[in-house]
Design a protein around this motif. Structure first.
Motif, PDB file in Angstrom:
ATOM      1  N   GLY A  50       0.818  -1.189   0.000  1.00  0.00           N
ATOM      2  CA  GLY A  50       0.000   0.000   0.000  1.00  0.00           C
ATOM      3  C   GLY A  50       0.857   1.246   0.000  1.00  0.00           C
ATOM      4  N   ILE A  51       0.192   2.372  -0.161  1.00  0.00           N
ATOM      5  CA  ILE A  51       0.903   3.641  -0.109  1.00  0.00           C
ATOM      6  C   ILE A  51       0.003   4.656   0.576  1.00  0.00           C
ATOM      7  CG2 ILE A  51       0.163   4.280  -2.454  1.00  0.00           C
ATOM      8  CD1 ILE A  51       3.073   5.591  -2.594  1.00  0.00           C
ATOM      9  N   ASN A  52       0.554   5.337   1.554  1.00  0.00           N
ATOM     10  CA  ASN A  52      -0.271   6.260   2.315  1.00  0.00           C
ATOM     11  C   ASN A  52      -0.016   7.700   1.879  1.00  0.00           C
ATOM     12  OD1 ASN A  52       2.085   7.152   3.699  1.00  0.00           O
ATOM     13  ND2 ASN A  52       1.865   5.473   5.172  1.00  0.00           N
ATOM     14  N   THR A  53      -0.473   8.622   2.690  1.00  0.00           N
ATOM     15  CA  THR A  53      -0.360  10.033   2.345  1.00  0.00           C
ATOM     16  C   THR A  53       0.617  10.746   3.267  1.00  0.00           C
ATOM     17  OG1 THR A  53      -2.156  10.666   3.823  1.00  0.00           O
ATOM     18  CG2 THR A  53      -2.754  10.021   1.596  1.00  0.00           C
ATOM     19  N   ARG A  54       1.344   9.973   4.062  1.00  0.00           N
ATOM     20  CA  ARG A  54       2.243  10.573   5.059  1.00  0.00           C
ATOM     21  C   ARG A  54       3.571  10.971   4.428  1.00  0.00           C
ATOM     22  NH1 ARG A  54      -0.089   8.781   9.905  1.00  0.00           N
ATOM     23  NH2 ARG A  54      -2.239   8.260   9.369  1.00  0.00           N
ATOM     24  N   GLY A  55       4.161  11.988   4.945  1.00  0.00           N
ATOM     25  CA  GLY A  55       5.514  12.368   4.556  1.00  0.00           C
ATOM     26  C   GLY A  55       5.723  12.311   3.058  1.00  0.00           C
ATOM     27  N   LYS A  56       6.598  11.440   2.630  1.00  0.00           N
ATOM     28  CA  LYS A  56       6.914  11.305   1.213  1.00  0.00           C
ATOM     29  C   LYS A  56       6.123  10.172   0.572  1.00  0.00           C
ATOM     30  CE  LYS A  56      11.571  13.140   1.755  1.00  0.00           C
ATOM     31  NZ  LYS A  56      13.021  12.901   1.560  1.00  0.00           N
ATOM     32  N   LEU A  57       4.876  10.051   0.963  1.00  0.00           N
ATOM     33  CA  LEU A  57       4.002   9.016   0.410  1.00  0.00           C
ATOM     34  C   LEU A  57       4.639   7.643   0.596  1.00  0.00           C
ATOM     35  CD1 LEU A  57       2.745  10.742  -2.854  1.00  0.00           C
ATOM     36  CD2 LEU A  57       1.727  10.750  -0.590  1.00  0.00           C
ATOM     37  N   ALA A  58       4.719   7.258   1.845  1.00  0.00           N
ATOM     38  CA  ALA A  58       5.449   6.049   2.186  1.00  0.00           C
ATOM     39  C   ALA A  58       4.713   4.797   1.764  1.00  0.00           C
ATOM     40  CB  ALA A  58       5.705   6.015   3.685  1.00  0.00           C
ATOM     41  N   GLY A  59       5.459   3.882   1.151  1.00  0.00           N
ATOM     42  CA  GLY A  59       4.915   2.585   0.797  1.00  0.00           C
ATOM     43  C   GLY A  59       5.104   1.612   1.943  1.00  0.00           C
ATOM     44  N   PHE A  60       4.259   0.608   1.978  1.00  0.00           N
ATOM     45  CA  PHE A  60       4.400  -0.451   2.969  1.00  0.00           C
ATOM     46  C   PHE A  60       3.966  -1.759   2.311  1.00  0.00           C
ATOM     47  CE2 PHE A  60      -0.170  -0.543   3.970  1.00  0.00           C
ATOM     48  CZ  PHE A  60      -0.557   0.728   3.566  1.00  0.00           C
ATOM     49  N   TRP A  61       4.512  -2.874   2.787  1.00  0.00           N
ATOM     50  CA  TRP A  61       4.362  -4.153   2.103  1.00  0.00           C
ATOM     51  C   TRP A  61       4.064  -5.290   3.074  1.00  0.00           C
ATOM     52  CZ3 TRP A  61       7.765  -0.401   0.845  1.00  0.00           C
ATOM     53  CH2 TRP A  61       7.909  -0.053  -0.503  1.00  0.00           C
ATOM     54  N   ALA A  62       3.446  -6.315   2.566  1.00  0.00           N
ATOM     55  CA  ALA A  62       3.509  -7.599   3.234  1.00  0.00           C
ATOM     56  C   ALA A  62       4.902  -8.153   2.962  1.00  0.00           C
ATOM     57  CB  ALA A  62       2.439  -8.541   2.685  1.00  0.00           C
ATOM     58  N   ASP A  63       5.454  -8.868   3.902  1.00  0.00           N
ATOM     59  CA  ASP A  63       6.856  -9.285   3.817  1.00  0.00           C
ATOM     60  C   ASP A  63       7.192 -10.007   2.517  1.00  0.00           C
ATOM     61  OD1 ASP A  63       7.219 -10.060   7.367  1.00  0.00           O
ATOM     62  OD2 ASP A  63       7.335  -8.173   6.258  1.00  0.00           O
ATOM     63  N   SER A  64       6.306 -10.852   2.064  1.00  0.00           N
ATOM     64  CA  SER A  64       6.635 -11.698   0.919  1.00  0.00           C
ATOM     65  C   SER A  64       6.627 -10.952  -0.405  1.00  0.00           C
ATOM     66  CB  SER A  64       5.679 -12.884   0.848  1.00  0.00           C
ATOM     67  OG  SER A  64       4.349 -12.436   0.762  1.00  0.00           O
ATOM     68  N   PHE A  65       6.186  -9.704  -0.416  1.00  0.00           N
ATOM     69  CA  PHE A  65       6.075  -8.967  -1.664  1.00  0.00           C
ATOM     70  C   PHE A  65       7.080  -7.818  -1.791  1.00  0.00           C
ATOM     71  CE2 PHE A  65       2.489 -11.148  -3.216  1.00  0.00           C
ATOM     72  CZ  PHE A  65       1.669 -11.434  -2.137  1.00  0.00           C
ATOM     73  N   GLU A  66       7.724  -7.472  -0.713  1.00  0.00           N
ATOM     74  CA  GLU A  66       8.660  -6.355  -0.800  1.00  0.00           C
ATOM     75  C   GLU A  66       9.827  -6.722  -1.693  1.00  0.00           C
ATOM     76  OE1 GLU A  66       9.806  -4.789   2.948  1.00  0.00           O
ATOM     77  OE2 GLU A  66      10.646  -2.960   2.062  1.00  0.00           O
ATOM     78  N   GLY A  67      10.152  -5.807  -2.594  1.00  0.00           N
ATOM     79  CA  GLY A  67      11.249  -6.052  -3.522  1.00  0.00           C
ATOM     80  C   GLY A  67      10.772  -6.320  -4.935  1.00  0.00           C
ATOM     81  N   ARG A  68       9.634  -7.013  -5.088  1.00  0.00           N
ATOM     82  CA  ARG A  68       9.127  -7.290  -6.437  1.00  0.00           C
ATOM     83  C   ARG A  68       7.939  -6.412  -6.814  1.00  0.00           C
ATOM     84  NH1 ARG A  68       6.873 -11.810  -8.411  1.00  0.00           N
ATOM     85  NH2 ARG A  68       6.051 -12.499  -6.411  1.00  0.00           N
ATOM     86  N   PHE A  69       7.196  -5.988  -5.822  1.00  0.00           N
ATOM     87  CA  PHE A  69       5.982  -5.216  -6.071  1.00  0.00           C
ATOM     88  C   PHE A  69       6.181  -3.814  -5.497  1.00  0.00           C
ATOM     89  CE2 PHE A  69       2.585  -8.555  -6.948  1.00  0.00           C
ATOM     90  CZ  PHE A  69       3.487  -9.560  -7.232  1.00  0.00           C
TER      91      PHE A  69
END
Length: 126
Positions: A50-69
């Motif tokens: 996902g991506i929120n509206t905080r700061g520099k539009l921070a992304g966040f991931w489920a562990d298994s998807f970070e790096g590819r998505f």
């Protein structure tokens, strides 16, 4: 009120890259956190990133998807995107975008989101 429409799903081969789009209506979209989920046949819908509206539009991931998505958004266009890299056979699923009207920092559960699109099919096949 926000309506979401996903697009960009298609048939791809393992190792390909793909960008999914989520077009939103509604003037408040820029204040909403956007999440991406997927649901494969016979499986539960799972959170990807996902991506929120905080700061520099921070992304966040489920562990298994970070790096590819990679989630990102363009508030000027009322749109959000999910870039998928090095896709695998197991990435075959219907992909959904969702919006959290509270603008939470890192919502990861289905129940955290207020609005959903209809989904777009991604099929990875040789």
């Amino acid at each position: 009120q926000v309506q979401l429409v996903e697009s960009g799903g298609r048939l791809v081969q393992p190792g390909d890259s793909l960008r999914l789009s989520c077009a939103a209506t509604g003037r408040s979209f820029s204040t909403y956190t956007v999440g991406w989920f997927r649901q494969a046949p016979g499986k539960e819908r799972e959170f990807i990133a996902g991506i929120n509206t905080r700061g520099k539009l921070a992304g966040f991931w489920a562990d298994s998807f970070e790096g590819r998505f990679v989630p990102f958004r363009d508030n000027d266009r009322n749109a959000a995107y999910l870039e998928m890299h090095n896709v695998k056979l197991e990435d075959t699923a219907i992909y959904y975008c969702a919006a959290d009207a509270r603008g939470s920092a890192q919502p990861r559960r289905r129940g955290d989101y207020d609005y959903w699109g209809q989904g777009t099919q991604v099929t990875v096949s040789t």
